[in-house]
Design an enzyme around this catalytic site. Sequence first.
Site, PDB file in Angstrom:
ATOM      1  N   ARG A 138       0.994  -0.685   0.556  1.00  0.00           N
ATOM      2  CA  ARG A 138      -0.013   0.160   0.180  1.00  0.00           C
ATOM      3  C   ARG A 138       0.928   0.938  -0.095  1.00  0.00           C
ATOM      4  O   ARG A 138       1.764   0.881   0.490  1.00  0.00           O
ATOM      5  CB  ARG A 138      -0.833   0.209   1.446  1.00  0.00           C
ATOM      6  CG  ARG A 138      -2.275  -1.414   0.894  1.00  0.00           C
ATOM      7  CD  ARG A 138      -3.271  -1.398   1.737  1.00  0.00           C
ATOM      8  NE  ARG A 138      -3.599  -1.872   1.479  1.00  0.00           N
ATOM      9  CZ  ARG A 138      -5.224  -2.474   3.005  1.00  0.00           C
ATOM     10  NH1 ARG A 138      -5.309  -1.660   3.673  1.00  0.00           N
ATOM     11  NH2 ARG A 138      -5.895  -4.072   2.125  1.00  0.00           N
ATOM     12  N   ARG A 194       1.570   0.433  10.799  1.00  0.00           N
ATOM     13  CA  ARG A 194       1.473   1.015   9.045  1.00  0.00           C
ATOM     14  C   ARG A 194       2.555   1.399   8.427  1.00  0.00           C
ATOM     15  O   ARG A 194       3.510   1.487   8.084  1.00  0.00           O
ATOM     16  CB  ARG A 194       0.577   2.710   9.445  1.00  0.00           C
ATOM     17  CG  ARG A 194       0.101   2.999   8.014  1.00  0.00           C
ATOM     18  CD  ARG A 194      -0.768   4.640   7.818  1.00  0.00           C
ATOM     19  NE  ARG A 194      -1.813   4.425   8.991  1.00  0.00           N
ATOM     20  CZ  ARG A 194      -3.429   4.231   9.130  1.00  0.00           C
ATOM     21  NH1 ARG A 194      -3.565   3.248   7.754  1.00  0.00           N
ATOM     22  NH2 ARG A 194      -4.143   3.909   9.639  1.00  0.00           N
ATOM     23  N   GLU A 209      -7.935  -1.596  14.408  1.00  0.00           N
ATOM     24  CA  GLU A 209      -8.340  -1.874  14.079  1.00  0.00           C
ATOM     25  C   GLU A 209      -7.185  -3.112  13.358  1.00  0.00           C
ATOM     26  O   GLU A 209      -6.412  -3.105  13.402  1.00  0.00           O
ATOM     27  CB  GLU A 209      -8.699  -1.159  12.437  1.00  0.00           C
ATOM     28  CG  GLU A 209      -9.356  -2.883  11.506  1.00  0.00           C
ATOM     29  CD  GLU A 209      -9.168  -1.646   9.698  1.00  0.00           C
ATOM     30  OE1 GLU A 209      -9.122  -2.755   9.032  1.00  0.00           O
ATOM     31  OE2 GLU A 209      -8.753  -0.540   9.628  1.00  0.00           O
ATOM     32  N   SER A 234     -10.988  -6.572   8.598  1.00  0.00           N
ATOM     33  CA  SER A 234     -12.300  -5.343   8.039  1.00  0.00           C
ATOM     34  C   SER A 234     -13.187  -6.453   7.138  1.00  0.00           C
ATOM     35  O   SER A 234     -12.405  -6.785   6.097  1.00  0.00           O
ATOM     36  CB  SER A 234     -11.682  -4.265   7.746  1.00  0.00           C
ATOM     37  OG  SER A 234     -13.162  -3.511   7.017  1.00  0.00           O
ATOM     38  N   ARG A 249       0.116  -7.062  12.473  1.00  0.00           N
ATOM     39  CA  ARG A 249      -1.162  -6.736  13.093  1.00  0.00           C
ATOM     40  C   ARG A 249      -1.394  -7.129  14.288  1.00  0.00           C
ATOM     41  O   ARG A 249      -0.871  -7.452  15.586  1.00  0.00           O
ATOM     42  CB  ARG A 249      -1.547  -5.537  13.039  1.00  0.00           C
ATOM     43  CG  ARG A 249      -1.417  -4.131  11.924  1.00  0.00           C
ATOM     44  CD  ARG A 249      -3.271  -3.593  11.856  1.00  0.00           C
ATOM     45  NE  ARG A 249      -2.387  -2.260  11.320  1.00  0.00           N
ATOM     46  CZ  ARG A 249      -2.981  -1.191  11.156  1.00  0.00           C
ATOM     47  NH1 ARG A 249      -4.614  -1.294  11.888  1.00  0.00           N
ATOM     48  NH2 ARG A 249      -2.759  -0.093  10.441  1.00  0.00           N
TER      49      ARG A 249
END
Length: 426
Positions: free
Chosen positions: A264, A279, A351, A354, A393
């Site tokens: 990403r 991140r 988070e 998702s 994560r």
Amino acid sequence: MLDPALLRSRLAETAERLKQTRGFDLDVSAVETLESERKRLSTETQDLQNLRNTRSKAIGQAKAKGEDVAPLMAEVAGIGDKLKANEQALAEVQAKLAGIALGIPNIPHESVPVGKDENDNAEIARWGTPRTFDFKVKDHVELGERHGWLDGDAGAKLSGARFTVLRGQLARLHRAIAQFMLDLHTGEHGYLECNVPVIVNADSMQGTGQLPKFEDDLFATEVGETKRYLIPTAEVSLTNLVRDTIQEADALPLRFTAHSLCFRAEAGSYGRDTRGMIRQHQFEKVEMVHIARADQSHAQLEEMVGHAEAVLQKLGLPYRKMLLCSGDMGFTAVKTYDLEVWLPSQQTYREISSCSNCEDFQARRLQARVRNADTGKPELVHTLNGSGLAVGRTLIAVMENNQNADGSITVPDVLRPYMGGVERIA
């Protein structure tokens, strides 16, 4: 993309719904102008085709009678030129309408709360009790740096900011987490394990909604004149497996899972997330994808969320389940649940998964269909995707929630078989 019928027969209603739920301003005037032009050109083109056919028959009849066909031939040639120009103009208008349609987000399901951002999300449930520590809690960076196991400097030297090198027992724990997730999803949750490409073509990215809207958020490669993209999630590859196919009704739902690298470009700088692995530009994830009939998809969403929850529960990680509001959902989703895991160093939930139902939004781009068992006619499938889970994560959560005063980390019971029986890494 949305059903074109919504933009043709329910344009004002659709625009209002998008504005109310997504804060998205649909250019109604532009759509109306283009749609009016499309209808005019379509009708005119059809009339010209009919006229050409009629005149062509007249030429045949005139030839049979020995009559002069030159005037008719000239007329047909003129009709052909006009028809060609009309067809080109129609294609241009249709391309403009398609371009607008590709930039319109999905319409939220009626069960989704209307809101602007994460502050309007609804907490559905919590599981587990955050641990109370009798020593000063370290974050995952402090825990990982002790033996050079987590090395951001090496990642930056090799690739730049937002990359990390893992070594030793921490690298092994990261691998163990991914293996555990795959075994759980394939062994208990009924998923077919896949190993898929992490570099895909533009058709694949457009099929799942990354293109054209989010091209700036993607990493891309160009070899000669061929441009390909690094996947932001294995959702892209897995969902595109059913592109341009017709499934039999009794074959659905299909459940695919894959462990892959993800990329990403928009990882950026987000305050506390600039530290460590939260991140990253490159990370790993175990993805879940369901391909379902329309009457199955919302029940499938609940099951998918349950599968992600099972990972957290077996790891003993406290989390909360959130129903995202309309303004916080992804572009392609009609309904999304986030699972947020407790991070002791931040004293908050973050988070980690998702899970979304996209209904037929992606399938319309993909032309992914199922044959209706009653009518025999193909219908669009519904597509769902979810993290089961983000491996990095999860590693962070395991490290922080299972840390000891001396900086060692207790390995959760379910991961020990993947760690050669090791109970603690230090």
